[in-house]
Design a protein around this motif. Sequence first.
Motif: not given
Length: 476
Positions: A32, A73-74, A76-78, A80
């Motif tokens: 990511t 921000e990024i 949070q794609r993985v 919490s």
Amino acid sequence: MDENVRPPGSLPPESGSHEGREYETAVAIARTVHDAGGRGLIVGGWVRDRLMGHPSKDIDIEVFGLDAVHLKEILQRVGSVNTVGESFTVYKVAGLDVSIPRRESKTGRGHKGFLVTGDPALSYEEAARRRDFTINAISWDPLTDEYVDPFDGRGGIERRILRAVDAGTFADDSLRVLRAIQFAARFEFAIDAPTKALCAGLALDDLPAERIWGEIEKLLLRARRPSIGFALALELGVIERLFPELDTLVGCPQEPDWHPEGDVWIHTLLVIDEARMRIDDLAYPQQVAVMLGAVCHDLGKPATTAFSDGRIRSLDHEEEGVAPTIALLDRLNVHSLQGYDVRREVLGMVANHLKPGMFCKAQPPVGDGAFRRLAQKVDLELLARVARADCEGRGGGFDCSAMDWFVQRARELGVEHAAPEPLVKGRHLVDLGVSPGPALGEVLRQVYERQLEGSVADFDAAFALAREIARARQLY
């Protein structure tokens, strides 16, 4: 590169294991970050341990090229994201620490006396420079299988040498002296001469008890031979400065017929290693209790050792060892761990570590009551382990079978971990009409003494005795 690539020579995580899931999360974070234009490197102890073939699960990731806001921000794609830290930012993601590189400036004494600021533009070398030892300053890219090793930490591992990263900043955190000691013991590494000199010259009076205990705990539980660390601590002046109770053991003589290994210090180091061999099947608090019992078992000898009838004797050193043990445990702030009263057990071991051998050799033979009473003071199985380590830690050649006999007898009586519960409780006497108070307590004490002796073995007999005593004292 395939996401399952591991460092050469490392142990792959088991599929589905906690360690495996953490690694998979680390790879996902690195991907990511890469897709966002940054670079995520696994840093610190995980890389070191994997290079050495040691299992490890605590993965830390350092992200270069992305500021903290964008990184959060990024991430949070993985999963919490929880934010920790003050002037710098560390994010917790699925149990992993993810941070941007940071600068540290010393502003005062102690581990809190730092000004720390994050800087995603730091070079790899500058980011690694804040670490303590070169073996901990290695980073690894899980996407490319590339090591970033500006201070030759891999060379240190190959040569089995512990070396400070930066002599100019090493003294910023005096805990590094204790970390050097426990790393040297855990990995059985030598410390290079310049790093030794740095450690010997650092003041340690700014270290709080919990930080000292954190490193001593690792030394006692993670090293195969903790004596390596204790010997190094003596050489560096750490024993003298932090543990004066242990320092008094150095040069304290022992009777050669019973202790051919040397003075009390040498004996204690041997006992510590023997104890370490006997704890792997125990829960964590009991492991700590046994190891501290081994460390402290002979602290009473310096105050009691004297020449008598041509022999070196240390009469009453068990009981005399209690006070210095309390002082040492206070210095480490060790009391209960996970609800288990470690301090009570350590003091019980120190005050009674000769009892297993004495019980075995006693004539006439020791009765069951003696075992039951001793079980009121200490876990007898743990006591036997320390006593066994004490016996074996004399250079070999001594018969230590008394400890096997002791444990077997304790198990037969069902008191290997605790004394028997009183058969008669206060509520039974209250129901009989006895008023609560000291008189009631005295009845219970007398009945329990008879229970320990074995003259009452069931509730009916114990209650009949209690009723008889209470009636004779006109308590109802």
